[in-house]
Design a protein around this motif. Structure first.
Motif, PDB file in Angstrom:
ATOM      1  N   SER A   1    -108.602  13.075  10.817  1.00  0.00           N
ATOM      2  CA  SER A   1    -108.527  13.473   9.412  1.00  0.00           C
ATOM      3  C   SER A   1    -109.846  14.073   8.937  1.00  0.00           C
ATOM      4  CB  SER A   1    -108.168  12.268   8.535  1.00  0.00           C
ATOM      5  OG  SER A   1    -106.855  11.834   8.773  1.00  0.00           O
ATOM      6  N   ALA A   2    -110.941  13.454   9.329  1.00  0.00           N
ATOM      7  CA  ALA A   2    -112.252  13.952   8.904  1.00  0.00           C
ATOM      8  C   ALA A   2    -112.496  15.361   9.434  1.00  0.00           C
ATOM      9  CB  ALA A   2    -113.345  12.999   9.379  1.00  0.00           C
ATOM     10  N   SER A   3    -112.126  15.608  10.685  1.00  0.00           N
ATOM     11  CA  SER A   3    -112.358  16.934  11.266  1.00  0.00           C
ATOM     12  C   SER A   3    -111.459  17.983  10.625  1.00  0.00           C
ATOM     13  CB  SER A   3    -112.133  16.903  12.784  1.00  0.00           C
ATOM     14  OG  SER A   3    -110.782  16.627  13.106  1.00  0.00           O
ATOM     15  N   LYS A   4    -110.230  17.610  10.295  1.00  0.00           N
ATOM     16  CA  LYS A   4    -109.326  18.561   9.658  1.00  0.00           C
ATOM     17  C   LYS A   4    -109.739  18.827   8.212  1.00  0.00           C
ATOM     18  CE  LYS A   4    -106.370  19.582  12.919  1.00  0.00           C
ATOM     19  NZ  LYS A   4    -106.170  20.973  13.400  1.00  0.00           N
TER      20      LYS A   4
ATOM     21  N   PHE B   1    -113.164  21.360  14.534  1.00  0.00           N
ATOM     22  CA  PHE B   1    -114.010  21.980  13.504  1.00  0.00           C
ATOM     23  C   PHE B   1    -114.919  23.060  14.079  1.00  0.00           C
ATOM     24  CE2 PHE B   1    -118.088  22.127  11.223  1.00  0.00           C
ATOM     25  CZ  PHE B   1    -117.648  22.674  10.026  1.00  0.00           C
ATOM     26  N   PHE B   2    -115.821  22.680  14.967  1.00  0.00           N
ATOM     27  CA  PHE B   2    -116.789  23.661  15.455  1.00  0.00           C
ATOM     28  C   PHE B   2    -116.114  24.801  16.204  1.00  0.00           C
ATOM     29  CE2 PHE B   2    -119.660  19.978  14.904  1.00  0.00           C
ATOM     30  CZ  PHE B   2    -120.614  20.584  14.116  1.00  0.00           C
TER      31      PHE B   2
ATOM     32  N   ILE C   1    -115.736  10.790  18.597  1.00  0.00           N
ATOM     33  CA  ILE C   1    -115.841  11.455  17.300  1.00  0.00           C
ATOM     34  C   ILE C   1    -116.401  12.862  17.469  1.00  0.00           C
ATOM     35  CG2 ILE C   1    -116.973  11.410  15.051  1.00  0.00           C
ATOM     36  CD1 ILE C   1    -116.971   8.348  15.245  1.00  0.00           C
ATOM     37  N   ARG C   2    -117.469  12.973  18.241  1.00  0.00           N
ATOM     38  CA  ARG C   2    -118.083  14.288  18.436  1.00  0.00           C
ATOM     39  C   ARG C   2    -117.141  15.251  19.151  1.00  0.00           C
ATOM     40  NH1 ARG C   2    -123.363  14.574  17.152  1.00  0.00           N
ATOM     41  NH2 ARG C   2    -124.474  12.608  16.779  1.00  0.00           N
ATOM     42  N   ALA C   3    -116.405  14.754  20.143  1.00  0.00           N
ATOM     43  CA  ALA C   3    -115.474  15.615  20.872  1.00  0.00           C
ATOM     44  C   ALA C   3    -114.366  16.117  19.963  1.00  0.00           C
ATOM     45  CB  ALA C   3    -114.877  14.849  22.056  1.00  0.00           C
ATOM     46  N   ASN C   4    -113.899  15.249  19.067  1.00  0.00           N
ATOM     47  CA  ASN C   4    -112.859  15.644  18.129  1.00  0.00           C
ATOM     48  C   ASN C   4    -113.343  16.758  17.208  1.00  0.00           C
ATOM     49  OD1 ASN C   4    -110.937  14.616  15.474  1.00  0.00           O
ATOM     50  ND2 ASN C   4    -110.027  14.709  17.507  1.00  0.00           N
TER      51      ASN C   4
ATOM     52  N   ALA D   1    -105.613  25.515  18.472  1.00  0.00           N
ATOM     53  CA  ALA D   1    -105.998  24.432  19.387  1.00  0.00           C
ATOM     54  C   ALA D   1    -106.511  23.230  18.608  1.00  0.00           C
ATOM     55  CB  ALA D   1    -107.069  24.920  20.359  1.00  0.00           C
ATOM     56  N   GLY D   2    -106.113  22.042  19.037  1.00  0.00           N
ATOM     57  CA  GLY D   2    -106.545  20.831  18.351  1.00  0.00           C
ATOM     58  C   GLY D   2    -106.581  19.647  19.283  1.00  0.00           C
ATOM     59  N   ALA D   3    -107.244  18.593  18.835  1.00  0.00           N
ATOM     60  CA  ALA D   3    -107.371  17.383  19.647  1.00  0.00           C
ATOM     61  C   ALA D   3    -107.251  16.166  18.757  1.00  0.00           C
ATOM     62  CB  ALA D   3    -108.710  17.359  20.375  1.00  0.00           C
ATOM     63  N   ILE D   4    -106.765  15.073  19.329  1.00  0.00           N
ATOM     64  CA  ILE D   4    -106.641  13.801  18.621  1.00  0.00           C
ATOM     65  C   ILE D   4    -107.429  12.751  19.390  1.00  0.00           C
ATOM     66  CG2 ILE D   4    -105.049  11.990  17.878  1.00  0.00           C
ATOM     67  CD1 ILE D   4    -102.902  14.067  17.566  1.00  0.00           C
ATOM     68  N   PRO D   5    -108.289  11.972  18.723  1.00  0.00           N
ATOM     69  CA  PRO D   5    -109.056  10.936  19.410  1.00  0.00           C
ATOM     70  C   PRO D   5    -108.143   9.779  19.823  1.00  0.00           C
ATOM     71  CG  PRO D   5    -109.419  10.786  17.057  1.00  0.00           C
ATOM     72  CD  PRO D   5    -108.593  12.018  17.279  1.00  0.00           C
TER      73      PRO D   5
END
Length: 237
Positions: A143-146, A104-105, A96-99, A79-83
């Motif tokens: 990118s930061a979350s990945k 990540f979390f 940002i937090r939702a992404n 599962a993933g998301a894009i802002p």
């Protein structure tokens, strides 16, 4: 060594293009059962597929999934998301937090919840789907979350190895799904990607570099930063 034969697999984001392919191919390779999870699970046409409600951003939902799937031998964090924007400066703090909650979390907390379950079964595995964006910062918060997930996967690999759980991280460029419909250029098919994922898991490999773009970006990590990001030259003009 992990095997798909007679395995019990939990796939997050199972309703999407990659998730659906993971579910189908796991069964073709001999999985006994697949938990197909999503916030709103859909019906499937195979009794071996168990639809399961899971919101990867909700700790209570994650805990409930671990209770519902105590026989899982493989967890696939797909599962993933894009802002809404590739910028870290222009999107809202909430974006940002939702992404990070999804990319990540969610995977990290799922790994924590399922670690005892996976460790209780021989030949178990954790698979995290990253992205070429783990190594190339073109996607802002995405990118930061990945990149954060890639680092976490490396840590989890070290922690889970003594418990008998194999961890495979997957890096790829664009895949021909609805999420990448806006993108131009070469795209992997979902069949190509999932084949490489399951081949790697069954070969006891730690990492999948699924396409030429991703291989080139990984190779560039050892070079100077301005070689990876040539636009830095134009900003100095």
């Amino acid at each position: 060594m992990p095997t798909l034969s007679n395995s019990v697999i939990l796939v997050t984001g199972a309703n999407g293009g990659i998730g659906t392919q993971l579910v189908r191919d796991a069964l073709e390779r001999g999985a006994r059962k697949v938990y197909a999870t999503a916030r709103s699970p859909r019906a499937w046409d195979d009794d071996r597929i168990v639809p399961l409600t899971l919101d990867v951003t909700d700790s209570t939902s994650i805990a409930a999934a671990a209770v519902a799937a105590p026989d899982a031998t493989m967890l696939i964090n797909n599962a993933g998301a894009i802002p809404p924007s590739a910028s870290l400066l222009d999107v809202t703090e909430a974006d940002i937090r939702a992404n990070f909650e999804t990319n990540f979390f969610g995977p990290v907390l799922l790994a924590r919840a399922f670690a005892p379950i996976l460790a209780a079964h021989s030949g178990s595995a954790l698979v995290d789907l990253h992205s070429v964006a783990s190594w190339a910062a073109f996607g802002g918060a995405y990118s930061a979350s990945k990149a954060a997930l890639w680092s976490a996967t490396n840590s989890l690999r070290l922690e889970l190895a003594p418990r008998g759980v194999h961890v495979t991280g997957v890096h790829m460029g664009y895949v021909d799904t609805a999420m990448a419909a806006h993108a131009d250029g070469p795209k992997l098919t979902t069949e190509e990607l999932v084949r490489s994922v399951f081949d790697a898991v069954e070969a006891d490999q730690f990492e999948v570099v699924a396409d030429d773009l991703t291989a080139a970006v990984k190779a560039g990590l050892s070079g100077p930063i301005e070689a990876m990001y040539p636009q830095l030259h134009s900003s100095e003009a």
